[in-house]
Write an enzyme that holds these catalytic residues in place. Structure first.
Site, short mmCIF file in Angstrom:
data_model
loop_
_atom_site.label_atom_id
_atom_site.label_comp_id
_atom_site.label_asym_id
_atom_site.label_seq_id
_atom_site.Cartn_x
_atom_site.Cartn_y
_atom_site.Cartn_z
N GLY A 115 0.76 -1.29 0.05
CA GLY A 115 -0.06 -0.06 -0.03
C GLY A 115 0.90 1.10 0.05
N CYS A 116 0.54 2.68 -0.51
CA CYS A 116 1.08 3.64 -0.56
C CYS A 116 1.51 4.05 0.97
CB CYS A 116 0.45 4.45 -1.43
SG CYS A 116 -1.28 5.10 -0.70
N TYR A 117 0.56 4.26 1.72
CA TYR A 117 0.71 4.50 2.99
C TYR A 117 1.82 3.71 3.79
CZ TYR A 117 -3.04 8.09 2.99
OH TYR A 117 -3.96 9.15 2.88
N ALA A 118 1.51 2.45 3.34
CA ALA A 118 2.47 1.24 4.15
C ALA A 118 4.07 1.46 3.65
CB ALA A 118 1.82 0.17 3.73
N SER A 119 4.18 1.82 2.37
CA SER A 119 5.36 1.95 1.81
C SER A 119 6.15 2.95 2.54
CB SER A 119 5.38 2.23 0.26
OG SER A 119 4.88 1.31 -0.31
#
Length: 313
Positions: A115-119
């Site tokens: 996920g983008c936030y997770a990255s």
């Protein structure tokens, strides 16, 4: 040499379109395209899914699970860009910069794109846990700002509407129950034993994001100063063409812009704060390293291509 066949299931969405744009001009692959009037035809999709050497799934979670069930060709490799398989057994997490992960991706048949936030979160917190600077049981608070394209086609239409509601002009908190869908992968892949408190905001710009983790210096072991943390990240990401540690004097003006990397596939790390409190920030494009760029990077590794081929660095 036979060109690898690539199929993008869900090419009409924001992630799928950007993957298609990155791959469209490459002459060392063959893109399999579905007829517009058959893109929801299960049997036609089954045919293409099994004809491909590698498939990108750019679909909602339930549809992604269905697509995986349609793959019977043991040679077909899958990169799932949905949330469906990011914490699932048998799937490799697609963040090559995490230690030992690159080689796992090279040999994987099933890769879950992060996920983008997770990255952003993992780029900051995973090295601290892995290198022994942060105890896995520590409480971590994370705040993030993102462009509206990360919310999908509906949000893109809302923000692009000339007659839109005035409240869309300002940044807006969402997921206010603190149960955002990226939290399970953020906790699991970081190595934390507690869920982080995660507070995202959607903003009035298309692409780009910042993800910030806030810590007290006394939560850390060993690497407590800004200089020590910079040295830790510098060692962890040494040689990476994608993840970059920003210079010690950045940001010189005291600001970190959220959309400065729009259109790029890189991720930048900032270490700021003071002697008692630390502000760790990752900046990336939510559709670049946060989605499509990461997916292409993973494809390159899985097919034996140069890792950054097709990326905008």
């Amino acid at each position: 040499m036979t060109k690898p066949k690539i199929y993008i299931d869900g090419r009409e969405g924001t992630t799928g379109l950007q993957i298609y744009e990155r791959l469209g001009g490459q002459d060392d692959i063959e893109l399999l395209l579905i007829d517009e009037d058959k893109r929801k035809d299960t049997e036609e999709r089954r045919k293409l899914l099994n004809a491909a050497d590698l498939v990108f799934l750019c679909l909602p979670d339930a549809a992604a699970r269905e697509a995986v069930s349609l793959v019977s060709n043991e040679k077909t490799k899958v990169i799932d860009c949905s949330t469906a398989h990011r914490t699932a057994q048998g799937w490799t997490y697609g963040f090559p910069e995490l230690h030992s992960q690159r080689e796992k991706i090279r040999t994987a048949k099933r890769v879950a794109n992060p996920g983008c936030y997770a990255s952003g979160f993992l780029s900051l917190v995973r090295p601290l846990v892995e290198m022994g600077a942060l105890d896995p049981s520590e409480r971590v608070v994370c705040h993030a700002l993102s462009g509206y394209t990360g919310a999908g086609k509906k949000a893109v239409a809302q923000y692009g509407d000339p007659a839109r509601e005035p409240e869309l002009d300002s940044p807006r908190h969402y997921a206010v129950t603190l149960a955002h869908k990226h939290i399970p992968e953020m906790r699991l892949v970081s190595g934390l034993t507690r869920k982080p408190i995660f507070m995202p905001m959607i903003c009035d710009f298309p692409q780009g994001m910042t993800v910030t983790a806030a810590l007290f210096a006394d939560q850390l072991k060993g690497a407590r100063s800004i200089e020590a943390l910079r040295a830790l990240y510098g060692e962890y990401y040494a040689g990476s063409p994608v993840v970059q540690l920003r210079p010690a004097d950045a940001p010189s003006c005291g600001f970190i812009g959220s959309n400065n990397l729009a259109g790029k596939d890189t991720l930048q790390i900032f270490v700021n704060g003071n002697g008692e409190q630390l502000m760790l920030t990752a900046r990336l494009d939510n559709l670049g390293k946060g989605a499509s760029g990461a997916a292409v990077q993973n494809m390159n590794l899985m097919l034996g291509f140069e890792e950054t081929k097709g990326l905008n660095l």
